[in-house]
Design a protein around this motif. Sequence first.
Motif, short mmCIF file in Angstrom:
data_model
loop_
_atom_site.label_atom_id
_atom_site.label_comp_id
_atom_site.label_asym_id
_atom_site.label_seq_id
_atom_site.Cartn_x
_atom_site.Cartn_y
_atom_site.Cartn_z
N HIS A 70 -5.00 -0.36 -4.87
CA HIS A 70 -4.77 -1.37 -3.84
C HIS A 70 -6.00 -2.26 -3.66
CE1 HIS A 70 -2.44 -3.10 -0.62
NE2 HIS A 70 -3.50 -3.04 0.17
N TYR A 104 0.84 -1.20 0.00
CA TYR A 104 0.00 0.00 0.00
C TYR A 104 0.88 1.25 0.00
CZ TYR A 104 -3.51 3.39 1.45
OH TYR A 104 -4.33 4.48 1.52
N HIS A 152 -4.01 5.48 -5.66
CA HIS A 152 -3.45 4.38 -4.87
C HIS A 152 -4.51 3.57 -4.13
CE1 HIS A 152 -3.58 7.56 -1.79
NE2 HIS A 152 -3.65 6.57 -0.91
N ASN A 153 -5.53 4.21 -3.57
CA ASN A 153 -6.57 3.46 -2.84
C ASN A 153 -7.30 2.49 -3.77
OD1 ASN A 153 -6.35 4.32 -0.15
ND2 ASN A 153 -7.37 6.24 -0.64
N ARG A 166 2.33 1.96 -3.36
CA ARG A 166 1.32 2.52 -4.25
C ARG A 166 1.09 4.01 -3.94
NH1 ARG A 166 -0.77 -2.93 -3.82
NH2 ARG A 166 -0.71 -3.82 -5.91
N CYS A 167 1.13 4.38 -2.67
CA CYS A 167 1.02 5.80 -2.29
C CYS A 167 2.18 6.59 -2.89
CB CYS A 167 1.04 5.96 -0.77
SG CYS A 167 -0.40 5.33 0.08
#
Length: 105
Positions: free
Chosen positions: A58, A9, A54-55, A12-13
């Motif tokens: 994921h 995660y 990103h959210n 990805r952020c």
Amino acid sequence: MKTYKQLTYEQRCQIEALKKSGISQQAIAALIGVNQSSVSRELSRNTGLRGYRHNQAHRTSVERRRQHSETAQCVFSGLYFLHTYSGGFFIKRNDFIAPSINARH
């Protein structure tokens, strides 16, 4: 030998923030410590109409992993089926032989 690891995660952020600031995929990969092809694949798989988020990326990745692990795979070999699933595998004997197969002998 390197083993395959999913992006986290946090990675990805970082990809989202670095991409928004105009950093190249190659530089992003070097900064977060993954191969450039991993960043390229992540962006191509998870970039939507509003760009890379990103959210959403994921959640999609977790859902893909869940669906893949729950999908039972079956391989037929002679009289046995090999069933694989997320918890391992089992072998099942095939007691059914179709009449059309018997007629060929």
